[in-house]
Design a protein around this motif. Structure first.
Motif, PDB file in Angstrom:
ATOM      1  N   ILE A 134      18.014   8.811  10.159  1.00  0.00           N
ATOM      2  CA  ILE A 134      16.682   9.494  10.391  1.00  0.00           C
ATOM      3  C   ILE A 134      15.715   8.682  11.166  1.00  0.00           C
ATOM      4  O   ILE A 134      14.965   8.854  12.011  1.00  0.00           O
ATOM      5  CB  ILE A 134      16.177   9.968   8.902  1.00  0.00           C
ATOM      6  CG1 ILE A 134      17.029  11.202   8.299  1.00  0.00           C
ATOM      7  CG2 ILE A 134      14.856  10.467   8.946  1.00  0.00           C
ATOM      8  CD1 ILE A 134      16.536  11.346   6.861  1.00  0.00           C
ATOM      9  N   PHE A 135      15.900   7.398  10.770  1.00  0.00           N
ATOM     10  CA  PHE A 135      14.892   6.436  11.412  1.00  0.00           C
ATOM     11  C   PHE A 135      15.116   6.066  12.828  1.00  0.00           C
ATOM     12  O   PHE A 135      14.229   6.210  13.664  1.00  0.00           O
ATOM     13  CB  PHE A 135      14.845   5.057  10.593  1.00  0.00           C
ATOM     14  CG  PHE A 135      13.841   5.284   9.483  1.00  0.00           C
ATOM     15  CD1 PHE A 135      12.338   5.167   9.959  1.00  0.00           C
ATOM     16  CD2 PHE A 135      14.200   5.176   7.978  1.00  0.00           C
ATOM     17  CE1 PHE A 135      11.582   5.300   8.924  1.00  0.00           C
ATOM     18  CE2 PHE A 135      13.141   5.158   7.082  1.00  0.00           C
ATOM     19  CZ  PHE A 135      11.919   5.329   7.332  1.00  0.00           C
ATOM     20  N   MET A 136      16.441   6.516  13.043  1.00  0.00           N
ATOM     21  CA  MET A 136      16.779   6.215  14.439  1.00  0.00           C
ATOM     22  C   MET A 136      16.321   7.430  15.317  1.00  0.00           C
ATOM     23  O   MET A 136      15.819   7.317  16.248  1.00  0.00           O
ATOM     24  CB  MET A 136      18.313   6.199  14.669  1.00  0.00           C
ATOM     25  CG  MET A 136      18.918   5.928  15.924  1.00  0.00           C
ATOM     26  SD  MET A 136      20.461   5.559  16.237  1.00  0.00           S
ATOM     27  CE  MET A 136      21.244   7.258  16.162  1.00  0.00           C
ATOM     28  N   ILE A 159      19.843   7.662   6.002  1.00  0.00           N
ATOM     29  CA  ILE A 159      18.252   7.450   6.102  1.00  0.00           C
ATOM     30  C   ILE A 159      18.162   6.781   7.438  1.00  0.00           C
ATOM     31  O   ILE A 159      17.204   6.717   8.165  1.00  0.00           O
ATOM     32  CB  ILE A 159      17.765   6.844   4.662  1.00  0.00           C
ATOM     33  CG1 ILE A 159      17.770   7.897   3.609  1.00  0.00           C
ATOM     34  CG2 ILE A 159      16.505   5.898   5.055  1.00  0.00           C
ATOM     35  CD1 ILE A 159      17.422   7.162   2.470  1.00  0.00           C
ATOM     36  N   THR A 160      19.127   5.661   7.526  1.00  0.00           N
ATOM     37  CA  THR A 160      18.819   4.780   8.811  1.00  0.00           C
ATOM     38  C   THR A 160      19.152   5.919  10.005  1.00  0.00           C
ATOM     39  O   THR A 160      18.150   5.700  10.960  1.00  0.00           O
ATOM     40  CB  THR A 160      19.924   3.898   9.094  1.00  0.00           C
ATOM     41  OG1 THR A 160      21.175   4.183   8.368  1.00  0.00           O
ATOM     42  CG2 THR A 160      19.455   2.487   8.135  1.00  0.00           C
ATOM     43  N   VAL A 213      23.980   7.481   1.518  1.00  0.00           N
ATOM     44  CA  VAL A 213      22.557   7.775   1.724  1.00  0.00           C
ATOM     45  C   VAL A 213      22.023   6.807   2.597  1.00  0.00           C
ATOM     46  O   VAL A 213      21.229   7.181   3.446  1.00  0.00           O
ATOM     47  CB  VAL A 213      21.861   7.490   0.326  1.00  0.00           C
ATOM     48  CG1 VAL A 213      20.257   7.496   0.261  1.00  0.00           C
ATOM     49  CG2 VAL A 213      22.428   8.377  -0.674  1.00  0.00           C
ATOM     50  N   CYS A 214      22.680   5.383   2.571  1.00  0.00           N
ATOM     51  CA  CYS A 214      21.978   4.559   3.669  1.00  0.00           C
ATOM     52  C   CYS A 214      22.211   4.871   5.140  1.00  0.00           C
ATOM     53  O   CYS A 214      21.381   4.760   5.882  1.00  0.00           O
ATOM     54  CB  CYS A 214      22.490   3.187   3.279  1.00  0.00           C
ATOM     55  SG  CYS A 214      21.983   1.802   4.269  1.00  0.00           S
ATOM     56  N   ALA A 225      20.039   1.022  18.454  1.00  0.00           N
ATOM     57  CA  ALA A 225      19.755   1.160  17.003  1.00  0.00           C
ATOM     58  C   ALA A 225      20.939   1.769  16.330  1.00  0.00           C
ATOM     59  O   ALA A 225      21.379   1.319  15.313  1.00  0.00           O
ATOM     60  CB  ALA A 225      18.582   2.112  16.701  1.00  0.00           C
ATOM     61  N   ARG A 241      13.600   9.005  14.574  1.00  0.00           N
ATOM     62  CA  ARG A 241      12.393   9.076  14.667  1.00  0.00           C
ATOM     63  C   ARG A 241      11.907   8.224  15.734  1.00  0.00           C
ATOM     64  O   ARG A 241      10.952   8.146  16.430  1.00  0.00           O
ATOM     65  CB  ARG A 241      11.670   8.515  13.537  1.00  0.00           C
ATOM     66  CG  ARG A 241      11.528   9.587  12.364  1.00  0.00           C
ATOM     67  CD  ARG A 241      10.511   8.998  11.360  1.00  0.00           C
ATOM     68  NE  ARG A 241      10.487   9.695  10.255  1.00  0.00           N
ATOM     69  CZ  ARG A 241       9.594   9.630   8.981  1.00  0.00           C
ATOM     70  NH1 ARG A 241       8.846   8.620   9.158  1.00  0.00           N
ATOM     71  NH2 ARG A 241       9.776  10.181   8.131  1.00  0.00           N
ATOM     72  N   VAL A 243       9.279   8.628  19.064  1.00  0.00           N
ATOM     73  CA  VAL A 243       8.265   8.073  19.147  1.00  0.00           C
ATOM     74  C   VAL A 243       8.245   6.992  20.369  1.00  0.00           C
ATOM     75  O   VAL A 243       7.382   6.974  21.390  1.00  0.00           O
ATOM     76  CB  VAL A 243       7.636   7.045  18.037  1.00  0.00           C
ATOM     77  CG1 VAL A 243       6.144   7.101  18.001  1.00  0.00           C
ATOM     78  CG2 VAL A 243       8.405   7.468  16.608  1.00  0.00           C
ATOM     79  N   GLN A 278      23.309  -0.961  15.417  1.00  0.00           N
ATOM     80  CA  GLN A 278      22.982  -1.675  14.107  1.00  0.00           C
ATOM     81  C   GLN A 278      23.384  -0.879  12.829  1.00  0.00           C
ATOM     82  O   GLN A 278      23.937  -1.568  11.983  1.00  0.00           O
ATOM     83  CB  GLN A 278      21.537  -1.874  14.091  1.00  0.00           C
ATOM     84  CG  GLN A 278      20.948  -2.878  15.197  1.00  0.00           C
ATOM     85  CD  GLN A 278      19.753  -3.408  15.076  1.00  0.00           C
ATOM     86  OE1 GLN A 278      18.850  -2.715  14.316  1.00  0.00           O
ATOM     87  NE2 GLN A 278      19.487  -4.602  15.485  1.00  0.00           N
ATOM     88  N   ILE A 279      23.311   0.047  12.788  1.00  0.00           N
ATOM     89  CA  ILE A 279      23.918   1.199  11.807  1.00  0.00           C
ATOM     90  C   ILE A 279      25.393   1.125  11.708  1.00  0.00           C
ATOM     91  O   ILE A 279      25.992   0.656  10.601  1.00  0.00           O
ATOM     92  CB  ILE A 279      23.776   2.635  11.962  1.00  0.00           C
ATOM     93  CG1 ILE A 279      22.154   2.917  12.025  1.00  0.00           C
ATOM     94  CG2 ILE A 279      24.311   3.576  10.795  1.00  0.00           C
ATOM     95  CD1 ILE A 279      21.743   4.185  12.352  1.00  0.00           C
TER      96      ILE A 279
END
Lengths: 487, 211
Positions: B189-191, B186-187, B182-183, B143, B193, B197, B146-147
């Motif tokens: 933060i999702f990574m 946020i990406t 910001v992008c 991931a 998460r 999970v 990708q960022i």
């Protein structure tokens, strides 16, 4: 002042949501979005003659086209907000969400609304790009809200694929900027200034720029084949947010494409954009039709149907006659209202049956009568039955197509629409009617939900039977802007 | 001077494709951003415009300092396997990148045939950087890559904006830089998460949603 209020009210509502206790928060949000809708109405009414309103030294600018999109966004926002309240309350009671998360939802909802409302109001194409990107970032959290495996995966794909798309759109924006700078020596990204000089822009650069714009913003608008993120995100998001994503977010990206198409048309004639629009439009409807046939998930079904309708809207833009463009705007409105209605119904059904699988959702008429009625109205409207609005807008688009002599595309569109019709009728009629499974009790629809269902359904009928004169004036003004001619 | 900086960006872009480990890729990105900053600074000195200096400073702050540090911090925090996971080995990736460069050159020759050599070079380098960024997003597994790929694509566009069009309007550059930041957050933060999970950040294994 009017434009500034439209931007600042959702921001204030977000701040209030962070500070106020639950009950007051609900009232404040309701008031804020009610006022927003009223302001959007005032803006639409005031702007009709075809002139633009400017605020903040030209940073904010609204003409009929922006006013129409503002009206669309604030209308669906209000409906989604009213529906969210009982929807989230159930989640809190059932333990799926905490009270803190509900507050987070309110804040994000308002931030998302603010970014969407900002897009049509920004004159500068660079600023508009940022606003569109911010809509993705704000809504990503709403897609991944439940923090389950599926929702996090959907949110990731959503953010990454849309960000790549948006990055390509930035490349297109830079190329337009380059073309403007090379032609006139003026360094500007202000749409209104560029429009004034568009006639002399280098057609080769503009054609490449528009391709990047179409693929870039088209990714976010859900055009096939760049649509792969859409069914995931729209099905995993919280239901009120699904309605917003399908109903209005896709259209804010379309708005950006329309703005660039207006420049490109002026620079190199309408042929180029027209062919691209017709191709991508037909392709999207075809792809959606195929996936609809094989669909097993209720909310994904609706997501694919959104791809279909975006395809129709883009197709109509490609036909490009005043009647077709009028039809495409009208279709955008009809689709937004219908899709929210069906998504809300789907949300209730999914909650009741605790599954997304279509083959396990049967007999909605017996378990949730109000929801079933809403789903039925929405279904009939979606497939284009009279007396609902979508029937009228499809009729306009198709007759414009025949008038212009585009028989081939028109026949193809009709063929694909027939596939979609069959698929949707087959899947949804089984869910609405059919026998309810054992162990599922009837009832449990909140009053405010019923209120939303009834008002959206009435609005659909109204749009289909007689279009209110002010709305018609607004749509005429907007389509006149897009086609650059009379109607 | 501009040609020297462009060459630097080109070399760093290719170097990204031979990276095997996450920290190396981030470091490479940091260096590429540094060169982007130098291009903008060079331009600012020649134009003597205060606004361009501010934009250059912002690039330095956001792309050279903040974003790479944030990514490094994140990598340490989630403690994943540092290998990038290559779908295509470095040699093949480099060959692919050469083809991409050639394609970019042909495309730019068609697009801006009558422009000066420096503008043409800048065009080719920018488009190559965008393409390689996309290549990294597709042919690396994590991931995080990708960022970084996304950020590399954006670097290419920034380069294009500042070298051929003389930089976008001041206020636009500022908001875009802010947005990129910001992008990235946020990406990121999702990574984080995803790692929580799924207990891994390998995007090709995210296949729950289909059809």
């Amino acid at each position: 002042m009017l434009l500034f209020s439209i931007v600042i009210i959702p921001v204030l509502a977000a701040v209030l949501s962070a500070l106020l206790p639950a009950r007051l928060r609900g009232m404040a949000n309701l008031a804020a979005h009610g006022v927003l809708l009223a302001l959007a109405g005032i803006l639409a009414y005031r702007i009709s003659p075809g002139s633009g309103i400017v605020a903040f030294g030209g940073v904010l600018r609204a003409d009929a086209l922006s006013a129409f999109f503002i009206l669309l966004i604030s209308l669906i926002n209000l409906a989604a907000l009213v529906y969210s309240r009982p929807y989230l309350q159930e989640d809190i009671d059932g333990g799926a969400l905490s009270v803190r998360q509900a507050r987070g939802y309110d804040i994000l909802f308002n931030v998302f609304a603010a970014t969407m409302l900002l897009v049509p109001l920004l004159d500068n194409l660079g600023h508009m790009w940022v606003a569109v990107e911010l809509t993705t970032l704000a809504s990503a959290f709403l897609v991944g809200f439940y923090n389950t495996k599926a929702s996090v995966e959907a949110a990731w794909k959503y953010v990454i694929i849309c960000s790549v798309g948006i990055t390509l759109a930035l490349l297109g924006t830079v190329l337009v900027y380059y073309a403007v700078a090379a032609q006139a020596g003026t360094k500007t990204l202000d749409w209104s200034v560029i429009m004034g000089r568009a006639a002399g822009l280098n057609p080769r650069i503009m054609s490449v720029a528009f391709l990047f714009i179409l693929v870039g913003y088209g990714t976010k608008a859900g055009l096939a084949p760049m649509h792969t993120w859409l069914p995931d995100a729209h099905s995993q998001a919280l239901t009120p947010v699904s309605a917003l994503l399908s109903g209005v977010l896709l259209k804010t990206s379309l708005y950006a494409i329309i703005r660039f198409a207006m420049i490109t048309n002026k620079a190199m004639g309408p042929e180029f954009t027209s062919r691209l629009f017709i191709f991508f439009g037909l392709f999207s409807v075809a792809v959606a039709g195929i996936f609809l046939l094989a669909q097993k998930d209720f909310k994904r079904l609706l997501a694919y149907s959104s791809i279909e309708h975006v395809g129709i809207i883009v197709f109509a833009l490609g036909v490009g006659t005043p009647l077709a463009v009028f039809g495409s705007m009208f279709h955008a409105l009809n689709h937004a209202v219908t899709k929210s209605l069906v998504f809300f119904a789907a949300g209730n059904a999914v909650k009741k049956y605790k599954t997304h699988h279509l083959h396990m959702i049967h007999g909605l008429v017996q378990t949730l009568p109000f929801t079933a009625a809403a789903a039925l109205v929405g279904l009939l409207s979606l497939v284009g039955m009279p007396p609902f609005g979508i029937f009228m807008s499809k009729l306009m688009i198709l007759s414009a197509c025949f008038q212009k002599g585009l028989y081939g595309p028109a026949v193809l569109l009709l063929l694909f629409l027939a596939v979609v019709f069959g698929a949707l009728m087959f899947h949804l009629s089984a869910s609405i009617f059919g026998h309810k499974p054992k162990g599922i009790e009837s009832g449990g629809e909140a009053l405010s939900m019923k209120l939303v269902f009834v008002s959206l359904a009435l609005l659909l009928v109204l749009l289909g039977v007689m279009m209110p004169t002010p709305l018609q004036a607004l749509l005429v003004a907007a389509s006149r802007l897009v086609t650059g001619g009379g109607l | 001077m501009t040609l020297f900086l462009l060459t630097g960006i080109m070399i760093l872009t290719y170097a990204m494709l031979v990276c095997h480990r996450i920290p190396a890729l981030i470091q490479n990105f940091r260096l590429q951003s540094l060169f982007l900053f130098l291009v903008t600074l060079d331009f600012a000195v020649r134009q003597k415009e205060a606004g361009v200096f501010v934009v250059a400073g912002l690039l330095l702050l956001v792309k050279v300092i903040l974003i790479p540090s944030f990514l490094n911090h994140l990598v340490k925090k989630i403690r994943v396997d540092e290998r990038l996971g290559l779908f295509l080995n470095p040699l093949l990736s480099l060959i692919a990148a050469l083809f991409l460069t050639w394609g970019a050159a042909v495309f730019c020759a068609w697009l801006v045939s009558d422009s000066p050599a420096v503008v043409f070079a800048a065009f080719v380098v920018s488009i190559t950087v965008v393409l390689v960024g996309f290549f990294i997003m597709v042919f690396r597994m994590k991931a995080l890559t990708q960022i970084v790929g996304l950020l590399v694509m954006e670097n290419g566009i920034f380069l294009l904006a500042s070298s051929i069009a003389g930089g976008m309007p001041f206020f636009v550059e500022i908001v875009i830089a802010f947005d990129v930041f910001v992008c990235a957050i946020i990406t990121g933060i999702f990574m984080y998460r995803i790692n929580k999970v799924f207990t891994h950040i390998e995007v090709h294994r995210l296949t729950d949603l289909k059809g």
